[in-house]
Design an enzyme around this catalytic site. Structure first.
Site, PDB file in Angstrom:
ATOM      1  N   ASN A 174       0.680  -1.199   0.014  1.00  0.00           N
ATOM      2  CA  ASN A 174      -0.100  -0.051  -0.067  1.00  0.00           C
ATOM      3  C   ASN A 174       0.879   1.341  -0.160  1.00  0.00           C
ATOM      4  O   ASN A 174       0.232   2.171  -0.377  1.00  0.00           O
ATOM      5  CB  ASN A 174      -1.196  -0.033   1.127  1.00  0.00           C
ATOM      6  N   TYR A 175       2.156   1.197   0.366  1.00  0.00           N
ATOM      7  CA  TYR A 175       2.744   2.573   0.636  1.00  0.00           C
ATOM      8  C   TYR A 175       3.937   2.942  -0.129  1.00  0.00           C
ATOM      9  O   TYR A 175       4.210   3.974  -0.501  1.00  0.00           O
ATOM     10  CB  TYR A 175       2.901   2.667   2.158  1.00  0.00           C
ATOM     11  N   MET A 176       4.738   1.771  -0.556  1.00  0.00           N
ATOM     12  CA  MET A 176       5.976   2.061  -1.004  1.00  0.00           C
ATOM     13  C   MET A 176       5.635   1.944  -2.325  1.00  0.00           C
ATOM     14  O   MET A 176       5.414   1.029  -3.156  1.00  0.00           O
ATOM     15  CB  MET A 176       7.029   1.052  -0.527  1.00  0.00           C
TER      16      MET A 176
END
Length: 670
Positions: free
Chosen positions: A628-630
């Site tokens: 989800n974030y990187m």
DNA sequence: GGCAAGACTTGGGGACAGTCAG
DNA sequence: CTGACTGTCCCCAAGTCTTGCC
């Protein structure tokens, strides 16, 4: 592996390689962080309807007006948020001007759908075809009788179904939660009807049903391979048609095409609704979204029709129904992670975060300046944004009484932070999923000063309690509105994405630089480096997991193995020494011993590494940040630069999900 | 202009399947 | 070959955030 670190919060372990577990969620009943258990904070207590006796089944009344006002006690400027709830007039005035309407820009480039912004009412698809949803099988009564007061009881199939839901949860922790038991009993009682022999949960004995369930599970496990395969094949054939949808002619995967089966609601943390009965969902509950000229999906309930058939081109869902536990929640059927919709919005998400990167210096300069503002609200917002930026905290929206009591940045309570010496501040609260966030941070002296004040008194000088809002002058929505003024589309969560991605990018680059000119690494070593960076990001985002149940066991086994290997090594070395003393015709055996020793050493090294990493990661979840974030382009580019096959880092589903990122240049930097 | 409905992303856990060591 | 271990996928809860509506 001393145990002494067992209490070190995840956050502080970033640098300490062998740190140990941290209590992940608030420990069951025990030692809840003092911070975590508020009592009435007055905050919103007022505006919630008094838990109607769970309106039996069917709607009967829409969530309609859950908005009773009251509260409203007078003085509404400077009112603490509790009462601002209703009348939102920003106390400090500070007329903010509206975010620039982005409507225009969005629809301007309509032709190539602007990724991810279904929300602006723009068209997401022209044609949409799919087969609807797959219903779980109807309940089949097993006829096993539970006991009441020691005697077998006859139950109708409906009653038996609910009893079974409860019985199978026997060995879960929910059985120790009074709220769960109460909610379940309320629901069960209702299904039993007024004059049932069963009068209280205490005297119920579900063991026969539980035993039946265990036996079933066992039987299933013991089925022959052929039988299993046959069943699997049957299942797959039945499901096949639900797995894909056609969007503008393209075949796309459907995510969750299964309708959720009935069961007992399992909320996380101390959820007030845990144990409530999630009733079965039927076609009459479900709204379908599909193209105008497509066949309406079939369903297995002859007497019924879908709740509604829609042709909404501005949304991406295929079907939805109202959650049966919380009437204000919806359950959606969307396309899968590898679909074009999701890929587009994924890309848009990271591009937005990169846009933030362009202006982050200004953003920081601005909030740092506002720490000195004479406007109390501005000052509070500036401190909050500092936390969001520095610590990657979530926004923290208002929550209802009937949800677990968790907080984010904007909903932090006074008791969630402690002021320590040397500009240090300690955070301790339950965040999303009731995961505990525990962290001691050194903050800027100005922030420290501000915090001391925010904790003590509100904007009017009134003394605060531990359960009062730390930031009483604004909420997450207000903050987001401010962010819109800074950058188009900016919101709190963009900071989390930005920080995660920029951290990964930086760490990978640093690791690469530090290895320059050194001996070449193996792929496994490079992967280990990547995991180190990944772990750092996970810690930043507080992505924890509970220690795997078998962890201790596994560690012991590894230690045993290690001991064995070491013993063997010693033996080999002794043999070698003996052989070397012997005659020269033992030459070959010397060589073979030497090679055996080398192998053994390697094996030991590998096991040691495994042990270390297992211990190190036992409470850290790497997956969430990866998914989800990187920004996947950082990873892909790094793989290309370092000759690491991307499959080493992304599993099959990630490869699919990030297909859009695969062509990136090796030189890509976030 | 503010709230809540609505829509979409993020999250941990557990079941299940595939794999590996003994 | 088998049982323990590991990695994946699915489940569905719980967030975030925007728009639509009053």
């Amino acid at each position: 592996m001393s145990d002494s670190e067992d209490d070190v919060p995840l956050m502080q372990r970033a640098a300490a390689p062998s740190a140990k577990s941290t209590p992940k969620t608030a420990p069951k009943a025990a030692a809840k962080p003092a911070a975590a258990r508020p009592q009435s904070n007055g905050r919103k207590a007022a505006s919630k309807k008094p838990e109607t006796e769970d309106e039996d089944d069917v709607e009967s009344e829409e969530p309609a007006s859950s908005s009773e006002s009251e509260e409203e006690s007078d003085s509404d400027s400077d009112v603490p948020l509790a009462s601002r709830r209703k009348s939102k007039s920003p106390s400090g005035g500070a007329k903010r001007k509206r975010a620039t309407p982005k409507r225009e820009s969005a629809s301007a480039k309509r032709s190539k759908r602007e990724p991810g912004s279904s929300k602006t009412g723009q068209v997401m698809w022209k044609t949409l075809r799919h087969c609807g949803v797959l219903f779980p099988p109807e309940y089949e009564p097993h006829g096993v009788k539970m006991l009441y007061d020691g005697r077998p009881v006859d139950l109708t199939p409906d009653q038996e179904e609910v009893a079974t839901m409860f019985a199978v949860m026997k060995d879960t922790d929910y059985m120790n939660k009074p709220i769960f038991l109460k909610n379940f009993w309320d629901g069960f009682k209702e299904i039993l009807g007024r004059n049932h022999v069963i009068k209280s949960l205490d005297k119920c004995d579900f063991t026969p049903i539980y035993d039946w369930h265990i036996a079933q599970r066992e039987a299933k496990k013991n089925m022959s391979k052929e039988e299993k395969d046959r069943l699997k094949k049957e299942r797959e054939e039945k499901e096949a048609k639900y797995k894909v949808a056609y969007v503008d002619g393209r075949c796309e995967p459907v995510g969750n095409f299964r309708v959720e089966p009935p069961g007992l609601f399992r909320g996380r943390g101390e959820h007030p609704k845990m144990g409530k009965i999630k009733r079965r969902v039927y076609p009459r509950d479900i709204t379908i979204n599909i193209g105008e000229n497509e066949a309406v999906p079939e369903h297995p309930y002859p007497g019924q029709t879908w709740k509604e058939i829609k042709h909404d081109h501005t949304v991406t869902w295929l079907a939805y129904w109202k959650d049966t536990i919380s009437s204000k929640d919806y359950k959606y059927v969307f396309l899968g992670a590898t679909s074009t919709f999701k890929a587009d919005s994924d890309l848009a998400k990271y591009e937005k975060a990169r846009k933030l990167k362009e202006i982050i210096v200004d953003v920081r300069r601005n909030y740092e300046r506002d720490w000195d503002s004479s406007d109390h609200r501005k000052r509070q917002m500036a401190v909050a944004l500092y936390f969001i930026d520095k610590l990657a905290l979530r926004a923290g929206h208002e929550k209802d009484e009937d949800e677990a009591d968790t907080v984010g940045c904007c909903t932090l309570k006074v008791e969630n932070i402690e002021i320590e010496a040397d500009n240090k501040v300690k955070f301790d609260f339950l965040g999303k999923d009731s995961i505990r966030y525990e962290n001691v941070v050194e903050v800027h002296p100005k922030v420290y000063k501000n915090l001391e004040k925010f904790r003590r008194i509100d904007s009017t000088g009134k003394k605060k309690q531990g359960s009062d809002q730390l930031f009483e002058t604004f909420d997450a929505q207000d903050l987001n509105k401010e962010l819109k003024n800074i950058m188009d589309g900016l919101s709190v969560k963009v900071f989390r994405t930005y920080n995660a991605s920029i951290t990964l990018d930086r760490l990978l680059a640093e690791l690469e630089a530090s290895k320059k000119g050194k001996a070449a690494q193996t792929v496994d070593e490079k992967k280990a480096d990547y995991d180190i960076a990944n772990k750092e990001v996970a810690i930043l985002c507080n992505h924890q997991r509970s220690v795997p149940k078998t962890h201790t066991n596994q560690m012991e086994k590894i230690q045993e193995k290690l001991q064995l290997l070491n013993t063997e090594l010693k033996e080999l070395e002794e043999e070698l020494a003996a052989a070397q003393k012997g005659k020269s015709d033992k030459k070959s055996s010397v060589e073979s011993l030497q090679s055996k020793i080398a192998k053994k050493k390697q094996a030991i090294f590998k096991v040691e590494l495994q042990a270390r990493s297992k211990e190190d990661l036992k409470t850290v979840a790497l997956g969430t940040s990866k998914i989800n974030y990187m920004d996947p382009r950082i990873t892909v580019a790094w793989c290309k630069r370092n000759d690491v096959p991307i499959e080493k880092i992304f599993n099959k589903s990630l490869l699919g999900k990030f297909n859009w990122a695969m062509d990136v240049e090796p030189t890509f930097r976030f």
